[in-house]
Design a protein around this motif. Structure first.
Motif, mmCIF file in Angstrom:
data_model
loop_
_atom_site.group_PDB
_atom_site.id
_atom_site.type_symbol
_atom_site.label_atom_id
_atom_site.label_comp_id
_atom_site.label_asym_id
_atom_site.label_seq_id
_atom_site.Cartn_x
_atom_site.Cartn_y
_atom_site.Cartn_z
ATOM 1 N N THR A 30 -28.967 51.374 -37.602
ATOM 2 C CA THR A 30 -28.625 52.365 -38.546
ATOM 3 C C THR A 30 -29.433 52.383 -39.723
ATOM 4 O O THR A 30 -29.994 53.577 -40.059
ATOM 5 C CB THR A 30 -27.204 52.337 -38.753
ATOM 6 O OG1 THR A 30 -25.991 52.396 -37.687
ATOM 7 C CG2 THR A 30 -26.775 53.651 -39.632
ATOM 8 N N LEU A 31 -29.976 51.503 -40.114
ATOM 9 C CA LEU A 31 -30.773 51.339 -41.517
ATOM 10 C C LEU A 31 -32.027 51.709 -41.068
ATOM 11 O O LEU A 31 -32.533 52.659 -41.644
ATOM 12 C CB LEU A 31 -30.806 49.896 -41.909
ATOM 13 C CG LEU A 31 -29.775 49.159 -42.767
ATOM 14 C CD1 LEU A 31 -29.945 47.891 -42.975
ATOM 15 C CD2 LEU A 31 -29.697 49.978 -44.115
ATOM 16 N N VAL A 39 -39.995 49.691 -44.895
ATOM 17 C CA VAL A 39 -39.914 48.169 -45.829
ATOM 18 C C VAL A 39 -38.494 48.134 -46.362
ATOM 19 O O VAL A 39 -37.967 46.854 -46.088
ATOM 20 C CB VAL A 39 -41.170 48.465 -46.568
ATOM 21 C CG1 VAL A 39 -41.191 47.267 -47.580
ATOM 22 C CG2 VAL A 39 -42.377 48.650 -45.922
ATOM 23 N N LEU A 40 -37.914 49.409 -46.866
ATOM 24 C CA LEU A 40 -36.807 48.913 -47.593
ATOM 25 C C LEU A 40 -35.419 48.825 -46.301
ATOM 26 O O LEU A 40 -34.852 47.664 -46.800
ATOM 27 C CB LEU A 40 -36.316 50.478 -48.053
ATOM 28 C CG LEU A 40 -34.991 50.310 -48.849
ATOM 29 C CD1 LEU A 40 -34.877 49.291 -50.048
ATOM 30 C CD2 LEU A 40 -34.742 51.842 -49.225
ATOM 31 N N ALA A 41 -35.630 49.270 -45.269
ATOM 32 C CA ALA A 41 -34.774 49.182 -44.302
ATOM 33 C C ALA A 41 -34.964 47.604 -43.976
ATOM 34 O O ALA A 41 -33.956 46.967 -43.628
ATOM 35 C CB ALA A 41 -34.971 50.017 -43.093
ATOM 36 N N GLY A 42 -36.157 47.147 -43.825
ATOM 37 C CA GLY A 42 -36.234 45.733 -43.285
ATOM 38 C C GLY A 42 -35.684 44.816 -44.299
ATOM 39 O O GLY A 42 -35.359 43.739 -43.991
ATOM 40 N N ALA A 109 -49.883 38.657 -47.034
ATOM 41 C CA ALA A 109 -50.640 40.084 -46.748
ATOM 42 C C ALA A 109 -50.498 40.730 -48.284
ATOM 43 O O ALA A 109 -51.121 41.837 -48.461
ATOM 44 C CB ALA A 109 -49.516 40.808 -45.780
ATOM 45 N N LEU A 110 -49.880 40.420 -49.148
ATOM 46 C CA LEU A 110 -49.764 41.039 -50.559
ATOM 47 C C LEU A 110 -51.303 41.257 -50.919
ATOM 48 O O LEU A 110 -52.088 40.460 -50.861
ATOM 49 C CB LEU A 110 -49.043 40.360 -51.510
ATOM 50 C CG LEU A 110 -47.574 40.486 -51.198
ATOM 51 C CD1 LEU A 110 -46.835 39.387 -52.222
ATOM 52 C CD2 LEU A 110 -46.884 41.831 -51.364
ATOM 53 N N PRO A 111 -51.673 42.368 -51.523
ATOM 54 C CA PRO A 111 -50.487 43.435 -51.852
ATOM 55 C C PRO A 111 -50.289 44.529 -51.079
ATOM 56 O O PRO A 111 -49.560 45.580 -51.295
ATOM 57 C CB PRO A 111 -51.384 44.038 -53.191
ATOM 58 C CG PRO A 111 -52.783 43.977 -52.897
ATOM 59 C CD PRO A 111 -53.145 42.937 -51.728
ATOM 60 N N HIS A 112 -50.563 44.364 -49.588
ATOM 61 C CA HIS A 112 -50.554 45.309 -48.773
ATOM 62 C C HIS A 112 -49.044 45.029 -48.202
ATOM 63 O O HIS A 112 -48.747 43.580 -48.270
ATOM 64 C CB HIS A 112 -51.768 45.245 -47.846
ATOM 65 C CG HIS A 112 -53.008 45.660 -48.391
ATOM 66 N ND1 HIS A 112 -53.224 47.021 -48.850
ATOM 67 C CD2 HIS A 112 -53.833 45.074 -48.733
ATOM 68 C CE1 HIS A 112 -54.474 47.095 -49.426
ATOM 69 N NE2 HIS A 112 -54.872 45.904 -49.284
ATOM 70 N N GLU A 113 -48.523 45.964 -47.332
ATOM 71 C CA GLU A 113 -47.570 45.523 -46.564
ATOM 72 C C GLU A 113 -47.984 44.922 -45.232
ATOM 73 O O GLU A 113 -48.983 44.950 -44.756
ATOM 74 C CB GLU A 113 -46.682 46.713 -45.930
ATOM 75 C CG GLU A 113 -45.962 47.554 -47.152
ATOM 76 C CD GLU A 113 -45.135 46.839 -47.969
ATOM 77 O OE1 GLU A 113 -44.374 45.909 -47.276
ATOM 78 O OE2 GLU A 113 -44.972 47.054 -49.026
ATOM 79 N N VAL A 114 -47.016 43.699 -44.636
ATOM 80 C CA VAL A 114 -47.484 42.834 -43.698
ATOM 81 C C VAL A 114 -47.875 43.564 -42.448
ATOM 82 O O VAL A 114 -48.808 43.156 -41.891
ATOM 83 C CB VAL A 114 -46.595 41.817 -43.370
ATOM 84 C CG1 VAL A 114 -45.261 42.130 -42.650
ATOM 85 C CG2 VAL A 114 -47.029 40.542 -42.510
ATOM 86 N N MET A 115 -47.400 44.607 -42.264
ATOM 87 C CA MET A 115 -47.445 45.519 -40.975
ATOM 88 C C MET A 115 -48.778 46.398 -41.173
ATOM 89 O O MET A 115 -49.089 47.154 -40.232
ATOM 90 C CB MET A 115 -46.275 46.267 -40.592
ATOM 91 C CG MET A 115 -44.950 45.369 -40.239
ATOM 92 S SD MET A 115 -45.617 44.399 -38.848
ATOM 93 C CE MET A 115 -45.429 45.202 -37.586
#
Length: 153
Positions: A30-31, A39-42, A109-115
């Motif tokens: 659902t999230l 990213v927030l859902a994860g 992965a920072l400052p980027h998102e890992v995906m």
């Protein structure tokens, strides 16, 4: 022990397996289906899966203690004991093995998102392994509930 122990045993199994199925089968999908920010859902799903893991750790310890106090060494001859032990080990492996690895990959992965980075494939592979283990644990939980409560007592 039987007066309080057996109801607490049933409650522990119900909360543990119910949490596994609710978070994994209803809340997380659902999230991801409702929030545009994956990213927030994860992050929310990850926090909920961590809570379920701790519920599982506490429940497994209680359930195995109850099985020992109720059945003694003969608990080793029951499918219920081995299923609980397998679920417990899956929880520990995920919580203290795979999840820290996923967190480390996100930090690298920072400052980027890992995906969005070079670690995407490695993260996706470990996330997939974690998901498969979670499904196995959930299925074992269903079998356990049927074994323990599906027969007449």
């Amino acid at each position: 022990m039987d007066r309080f122990g057996r109801p607490l045993y049933a409650l522990a199994l119900t909360i543990w397996v119910g949490a596994l199925w609710t978070i994994g089968g209803i809340v997380a999908p659902t999230l991801f289906g409702s929030l545009s920010d994956r990213v927030l859902a994860g992050a929310i799903a990850g926090r909920l899966f961590m809570i379920v893991a701790w519920i599982g750790i506490v429940a497994a310890i209680w359930v195995m203690m109850f099985q020992f106090l109720d059945r003694g060494g003969s608990m080793l001859k029951t499918a219920a004991f081995w299923i609980v032990l397998a679920m417990f080990l899956l929880t520990l492996g995920s919580q203290f093995g795979i999840q820290p690895l996923l967190t480390h990959l996100k930090e690298q992965a920072l400052p980027h998102e890992v995906m969005q980075g070079v670690l995407r494939d490695r993260f996706a592979a470990w996330h997939g392994i974690s998901s498969v283990l979670y499904v196995i644990e959930s299925a074992l939980g269903g079998v356990l509930v049927v074994l323990e409560f599906g027969r007449n007592r």
